[in-house]
Design an enzyme around this catalytic site. Structure first.
Site, PDB file in Angstrom:
ATOM      1  N   ARG A 198       4.875   4.307   6.658  1.00 51.45           N
ATOM      2  CA  ARG A 198       4.975   2.980   7.274  1.00 51.45           C
ATOM      3  C   ARG A 198       4.487   2.991   8.721  1.00 51.45           C
ATOM      4  NH1 ARG A 198       8.060  -1.491   4.619  1.00 51.45           N
ATOM      5  NH2 ARG A 198       8.491  -0.684   2.580  1.00 51.45           N
ATOM      6  N   ARG A 249       6.180  -2.887  11.949  1.00 50.52           N
ATOM      7  CA  ARG A 249       6.877  -3.698  12.950  1.00 50.52           C
ATOM      8  C   ARG A 249       7.277  -2.975  14.230  1.00 50.52           C
ATOM      9  NH1 ARG A 249      11.003  -5.909   8.569  1.00 50.52           N
ATOM     10  NH2 ARG A 249      10.401  -3.881   7.735  1.00 50.52           N
ATOM     11  N   ARG A 269       1.356 -10.349  13.345  1.00 45.94           N
ATOM     12  CA  ARG A 269       2.324 -11.033  12.474  1.00 45.94           C
ATOM     13  C   ARG A 269       2.840 -12.338  13.075  1.00 45.94           C
ATOM     14  NH1 ARG A 269       4.795 -12.295   9.611  1.00 45.94           N
ATOM     15  NH2 ARG A 269       6.635 -11.229   8.817  1.00 45.94           N
ATOM     16  N   ASP A 271       1.236  -3.777   0.106  1.00 45.14           N
ATOM     17  CA  ASP A 271       2.606  -3.564  -0.335  1.00 45.14           C
ATOM     18  C   ASP A 271       2.601  -3.126  -1.787  1.00 45.14           C
ATOM     19  OD1 ASP A 271       5.515  -3.939   0.597  1.00 45.14           O
ATOM     20  OD2 ASP A 271       5.488  -4.800  -1.413  1.00 45.14           O
ATOM     21  N   TYR A 320      12.333  -3.647  -8.759  1.00 45.07           N
ATOM     22  CA  TYR A 320      12.176  -4.979  -8.167  1.00 45.07           C
ATOM     23  C   TYR A 320      11.947  -6.050  -9.223  1.00 45.07           C
ATOM     24  CZ  TYR A 320      11.987  -2.756  -3.608  1.00 45.07           C
ATOM     25  OH  TYR A 320      12.301  -2.042  -2.478  1.00 45.07           O
TER      26      TYR A 320
END
Ligand code: 1CP
Length: 343
Positions: free
Chosen positions: A28, A32, A41, A77, A152
């Protein structure tokens, strides 16, 4: 650092060849914790970001401009190809599937994935990254491993226990196997297309491996991974399997035809290497929380990982799971530089 040095170290380590320095990248690494990612973003939502090749390539490259990382990883993703197969979902910020999949009829209604038609923006992103990557660093393509995607799809949202997904394995094992088979087929197609577009290594993220007992892992999750990788073997690019919380599963993973096994921090790398045998490289496994230690202390934690990994070729330094959004980017700079200094 000289160009060829960074370019070669990651792929050589995947193949258990000697390296001039220990290669390092960070799960990752685009995300962020980087102010430049947050700036992008602020202008577009996550989905638009993944579907716009210029922007996805830009955020893929951001961490490589800031740090001397030995590999880039595609910004996308694990759920993106499923959207391409018509699964309606929202990122909030984790994936929320509007109609969870729990019946044979729903599984059978899932279409095959045709990457060039269904997710062309992913392949365009790969081409853009390859054209602009600093220091010739190799690009890792990735997908979610079938069981993690099942978590998921069946549960419908992020969860600690993924109860409905695990229930399916026991209550409707044939439906589970059918869904895993579909996902294995689709992710094989997806990763093959990524390699054709220019990805130089291919990684499957089994983020929820640790939810399964070894028996269920071996019956359900592992055959689907083996099937995905079997389709990719002829391509000649290194294959990486990341099994989060997978220490108890390593004896089963040892039988998988894969080049690199990624592991979390809950098991020492020497023990992991012992269980996997000499034919596999390992990737990991610093606790993401260690990046919050004072600088001198962080070095000691890096030393401990390197010592566990040992001197034999075939170690790629990484965190044991994704970097946390509140991490100080300067800590990542110190981590990368220190791993490279230590020869
Ligand atoms: O708001 C935002 O910016 C969205 C947050 C976000 C990001 C940055 C999501 C939603 N996905 C991503 C990118 C992403 N996802 C990457 C590329 C970044 C990089 O590595 O540099 C990758 C490789 C993933 C893969 C991914 N998505 C995994 C496997 C890796 C892992 O960390 O275990 C998983 C489990 C997901 C699902 C997902 N997507 C997003 C979130 C927040 C989550 C986790 C949800 C959960 O905890 O269950």
């Amino acid at each position: 650092m000289a160009q060829g040095v960074t370019a070669g170290a990651f792929l050589a380590a995947c193949r258990r060849q000697p390296v001039p320095h220990r290669p390092v990248w960070v799960m990752r690494q685009a995300g962020r914790y980087l102010p430049e990612y947050r700036a992008v973003r602020a202008k577009v939502d996550f989905e638009t970001l993944t579907r716009t090749p210029e922007l996805a390539a830009e955020v893929t490259l951001q961490p490589l401009r800031r740090f001397e990382l030995d590999a880039a990883i595609l910004f996308s993703d694990i759920m993106t190809p499923l959207q391409g197969m018509g699964v309606a979902l929202d990122f909030a910020p984790g994936p929320h599937v509007r109609e969870p999949i729990r019946t044979d009829a729903q599984v059978d209604a899932l279409p095959a994935l045709v990457p060039e038609r269904d997710v062309p923006f992913v392949l365009d992103t790969i081409r853009l990254v390859r054209a602009g990557v600093p220091r010739g660093a190799p690009l890792i393509g990735f997908a979610g491993a079938p069981f993690t995607l099942l978590c998921y799809l069946v549960c419908g949202k992020p969860s600690k226990e993924f109860g409905p997904a695990r229930t399916l394995l026991y209550a409707q094992p044939h439906t589970a196997e059918r869904l895993l088979g579909r996902l294995a087929e689709a992710m094989g197609q997806y990763l093959a297309a990524q390699a054709r577009a220019g990805a130089q290594a291919l990684m499957l993220f089994e983020s929820w491996a640790g939810l399964l007992a070894p028996r269920e892992f071996t019956r359900f999750a592992l055959p689907a991974v083996a099937r995905t990788f079997a389709a990719l073997r002829p391509l000649g690019v290194p294959l990486i399997y990341y099994a989060n919380q997978g220490a108890a599963l390593m004896p089963a993973v040892a039988g998988l035809d894969v080049d690199v096994v990624g592991v979390d921090w809950r098991c020492g790398l020497s023990e992991v290497r012992r269980m996997l045998g000499p034919g596999k490289a390992v990737q990991g496994n610093l606790d993401p929380a260690a990046l919050f230690a004072p600088p001198a202390e962080l070095k000691r934690h890096v030393d401990a990982v390197l010592e566990e990994a040992g001197e034999a070729p075939g170690h790629i330094f990484n965190l044991g799971h994704g970097i946390w959004p509140d991490t100080d980017p300067d800590a990542v700079a110190r981590l990368v530089d220190y791993v490279h200094e230590r020869r």
